[in-house]
Write a protein that holds these residues in place. Structure first.
Motif, mmCIF file in Angstrom:
data_model
loop_
_atom_site.group_PDB
_atom_site.id
_atom_site.type_symbol
_atom_site.label_atom_id
_atom_site.label_comp_id
_atom_site.label_asym_id
_atom_site.label_seq_id
_atom_site.Cartn_x
_atom_site.Cartn_y
_atom_site.Cartn_z
ATOM 1 N N THR A 137 0.686 -1.499 0.001
ATOM 2 C CA THR A 137 -0.151 0.426 -0.378
ATOM 3 C C THR A 137 0.386 1.215 0.248
ATOM 4 O OG1 THR A 137 0.293 -0.124 2.574
ATOM 5 C CG2 THR A 137 -2.376 -0.615 0.781
ATOM 6 N N VAL A 138 1.634 1.476 1.308
ATOM 7 C CA VAL A 138 2.509 2.923 1.424
ATOM 8 C C VAL A 138 3.686 2.854 0.727
ATOM 9 C CG1 VAL A 138 3.609 4.265 3.007
ATOM 10 C CG2 VAL A 138 1.481 3.428 3.448
ATOM 11 N N LEU A 139 4.233 1.502 0.310
ATOM 12 C CA LEU A 139 5.955 1.219 -0.682
ATOM 13 C C LEU A 139 5.211 1.460 -1.701
ATOM 14 C CD1 LEU A 139 8.606 1.427 -0.510
ATOM 15 C CD2 LEU A 139 8.489 -1.066 -0.328
ATOM 16 N N SER A 140 3.733 1.316 -1.976
ATOM 17 C CA SER A 140 3.636 1.366 -3.877
ATOM 18 C C SER A 140 2.863 2.165 -4.268
ATOM 19 C CB SER A 140 2.544 0.032 -3.393
ATOM 20 O OG SER A 140 1.554 0.051 -5.102
ATOM 21 N N THR A 141 2.879 3.364 -3.549
ATOM 22 C CA THR A 141 2.288 4.434 -3.856
ATOM 23 C C THR A 141 3.422 4.560 -3.583
ATOM 24 O OG1 THR A 141 0.263 4.199 -2.024
ATOM 25 C CG2 THR A 141 0.643 6.452 -3.021
ATOM 26 N N LEU A 142 3.961 5.276 -2.869
ATOM 27 C CA LEU A 142 5.748 5.521 -2.937
ATOM 28 C C LEU A 142 6.425 5.557 -4.261
ATOM 29 C CD1 LEU A 142 6.825 6.338 0.352
ATOM 30 C CD2 LEU A 142 5.483 7.942 -0.943
ATOM 31 N N ALA A 143 6.306 4.052 -4.312
ATOM 32 C CA ALA A 143 7.031 3.565 -5.800
ATOM 33 C C ALA A 143 6.721 4.616 -7.000
ATOM 34 C CB ALA A 143 7.348 2.524 -6.043
ATOM 35 N N ILE A 144 5.416 4.636 -6.526
ATOM 36 C CA ILE A 144 4.697 5.146 -8.049
ATOM 37 C C ILE A 144 4.594 6.451 -8.154
ATOM 38 C CG2 ILE A 144 2.242 5.512 -8.915
ATOM 39 C CD1 ILE A 144 0.893 3.343 -7.854
ATOM 40 N N LEU A 145 5.078 7.523 -7.215
ATOM 41 C CA LEU A 145 5.130 8.899 -6.841
ATOM 42 C C LEU A 145 6.303 8.806 -7.144
ATOM 43 C CD1 LEU A 145 2.804 10.131 -4.284
ATOM 44 C CD2 LEU A 145 2.451 10.611 -6.356
ATOM 45 N N GLU A 146 7.943 8.100 -7.015
ATOM 46 C CA GLU A 146 8.981 8.044 -7.211
ATOM 47 C C GLU A 146 8.591 7.884 -8.883
ATOM 48 O OE1 GLU A 146 13.055 6.025 -6.008
ATOM 49 O OE2 GLU A 146 11.409 4.746 -7.430
ATOM 50 N N GLU A 147 8.827 7.065 -9.655
ATOM 51 C CA GLU A 147 8.554 6.650 -11.195
ATOM 52 C C GLU A 147 7.716 8.155 -11.741
ATOM 53 O OE1 GLU A 147 7.077 3.507 -14.244
ATOM 54 O OE2 GLU A 147 6.962 3.440 -12.641
ATOM 55 N N LYS A 148 6.836 8.685 -11.665
ATOM 56 C CA LYS A 148 6.391 9.860 -11.819
ATOM 57 C C LYS A 148 7.320 10.970 -12.020
ATOM 58 C CE LYS A 148 1.966 12.160 -12.256
ATOM 59 N NZ LYS A 148 0.977 12.443 -11.301
ATOM 60 N N PHE A 149 7.897 11.125 -10.872
ATOM 61 C CA PHE A 149 8.533 12.696 -10.773
ATOM 62 C C PHE A 149 10.355 12.604 -10.227
ATOM 63 C CE2 PHE A 149 4.137 13.411 -8.460
ATOM 64 C CZ PHE A 149 3.936 14.140 -9.187
ATOM 65 N N GLY A 150 10.623 10.764 -10.346
ATOM 66 C CA GLY A 150 12.139 10.887 -10.238
ATOM 67 C C GLY A 150 12.745 11.592 -9.198
ATOM 68 N N GLU A 151 11.535 11.231 -7.656
ATOM 69 C CA GLU A 151 12.364 11.643 -5.650
ATOM 70 C C GLU A 151 11.399 10.701 -5.517
ATOM 71 O OE1 GLU A 151 10.841 15.711 -4.400
ATOM 72 O OE2 GLU A 151 12.756 15.708 -5.798
ATOM 73 N N CYS A 152 11.547 9.761 -4.361
ATOM 74 C CA CYS A 152 10.430 9.762 -3.797
ATOM 75 C C CYS A 152 9.914 11.163 -2.303
ATOM 76 C CB CYS A 152 10.925 8.692 -2.440
ATOM 77 S SG CYS A 152 10.288 7.752 -1.059
ATOM 78 N N PRO A 153 8.772 10.695 -1.906
ATOM 79 C CA PRO A 153 8.240 12.073 -1.400
ATOM 80 C C PRO A 153 8.641 12.296 -0.311
ATOM 81 C CG PRO A 153 6.671 11.142 -3.087
ATOM 82 C CD PRO A 153 7.933 10.137 -2.870
ATOM 83 N N VAL A 154 9.118 10.687 0.422
ATOM 84 C CA VAL A 154 9.467 11.460 1.889
ATOM 85 C C VAL A 154 10.538 11.945 1.511
ATOM 86 C CG1 VAL A 154 9.987 9.808 3.847
ATOM 87 C CG2 VAL A 154 8.181 8.971 2.355
#
Length: 362
Positions: A137-154
């Protein structure tokens, strides 16, 4: 004094088809995710198998959605939109600044990968609606955003961490359960509001805290999901005792898919055991904050039938928190308190793996 800059909050949920036309797309998104559908296979084979399973399962899943009475789809998107509307009001009132709260789904639509969901920063925040951390759930969401923006949101200032281990969350959830059993909730705010009453004092019930299960393969990779579920339940039960609850509590896991070993005990096993011993049972969805297929159909119908079949004396489905005001006020506090002060990789700490573009990697 306010700066009148509109801030945006994006509520992220797993997703669900809004109509029968979206079922196969939803399933393809779900099974294509390597953090959800994690198999020891080369990626090209895993993806091919994921798409095959999605296509094969779609007709069966369609029958379940058809039976729920929501036009052939899931109410999850609509329920999350209700939460978004309420949060928009609360955030604007509390901060004095205008807020826009949007809904994005990791699977299906509105899809988090769409261009309207922009890069996380101090004016654009992402809040995944998962109380406990899991790779799926959480890690999956962060991975999607990382792939989209080139950085992890955390650590970007635009990420609101999961909230299921907060003492305030324990207290408000216990208050919610107490208000449910003492008829203080607004019934019109909840889907299929449970009208069943326990055939005993609610304080003597066996409460089953049912979480969505995950494959043990994820736990073996370092996912601390089970640990977090147990901590959430312990905290909530501690607060429920203050309301006079003296019954027993149990933790179980639902929604298993496929032959692999998943987290146990399953909710089916636990309810069968309790019902066979003539217990009075209530089920609370500990890992869900919005009612949808798993709470309304799996808990509300399948588990209820199982309870009567096995000889249980009571079955009560406790709703998910939904638009419970204290819960939304709590989420607003979490959002307004979010900043870039996170100084460690929560993905590694809670999920066993840092993402490629983690800003905290040595």
């Amino acid at each position: 004094m306010t700066n009148n800059i509109e801030k945006t909050l994006i509520l992220v949920n797993l997703g669900g088809p809004r109509s029968s036309d979206e079922i196969e797309v939803f399933l393809k998104d779900l099974f294509s995710d390597r953090f959800v559908f994690d198999l020891p296979l080369p990626e090209f084979l895993r993806i091919r198998l994921a798409r095959f399973i999605a296509k094969k399962r779609a007709p069966k899943v369609k029958k379940t959605y058809d039976s729920m009475g929501f036009g052939g789809g899931s109410p999850l998107v609509a329920e999350t939109e209700k939460q978004a509307n309420a949060l928009e009001r609360i955030l604007t009132q509390r901060s004095g600044n205008p807020w826009k709260v949007k809904v994005a789904m990791a699977c299906g639509f509105p899809n988090i990968r769409e261009s309207e969901f922009t890069k996380p920063n101090t004016n654009t925040l992402y809040l995944p609606l998962y109380p406990q951390f899991s790779r799926s759930t959480v890690l999956s969401t962060l991975a999607i955003l990382e792939e989209k923006f080139g950085e992890c949101p955390v650590g970007s200032g635009g990420y609101v961490p999961h909230f299921g281990l907060k003492e305030k969350f324990f207290k408000l959830t216990a208050q919610f359960i107490y208000e449910f059993f003492t008829d203080q909730l607004r019934k019109d705010q909840y889907l299929h509001y449970p009208e069943e009453k326990p055939n005993c004092d609610w304080k003597d019930l066996d409460i089953v805290f049912s979480a969505h299960g995950v494959p043990m393969r994820l736990i073996e990779k370092g996912d601390r999901y089970m640990e977090e579920v147990e901590a959430s339940v312990k905290g909530i039960v501690g607060e429920l005792r203050k309301f006079g609850f003296r019954g027993s509590f149990h933790i179980s896991y639902q929604s298993k898919v496929g032959p692999a070993k998943w987290t146990e005990p399953s909710t089916i096993q636990k309810i069968s055991e309790l019902a066979s011993n003539g217990k009075h049972i209530a089920v609370y969805p500990i890992s869900f904050v919005s009612d949808h297929l798993e709470t309304l159909e799996e808990i509300g119908e399948q588990f209820k039938e199982l309870t009567w079949e096995k000889g249980g004396k009571t079955f009560v489905r406790i709703p998910a928190l939904g638009v419970y005001e204290s819960f939304l006020e709590f989420l607003a506090e979490e959002v307004l308190g979010a900043d870039s002060s996170i100084q460690n990789c929560i993905c590694k700490e809670r999920g066993g793996e840092s993402l490629r573009h983690c800003r905290f990697k040595n």
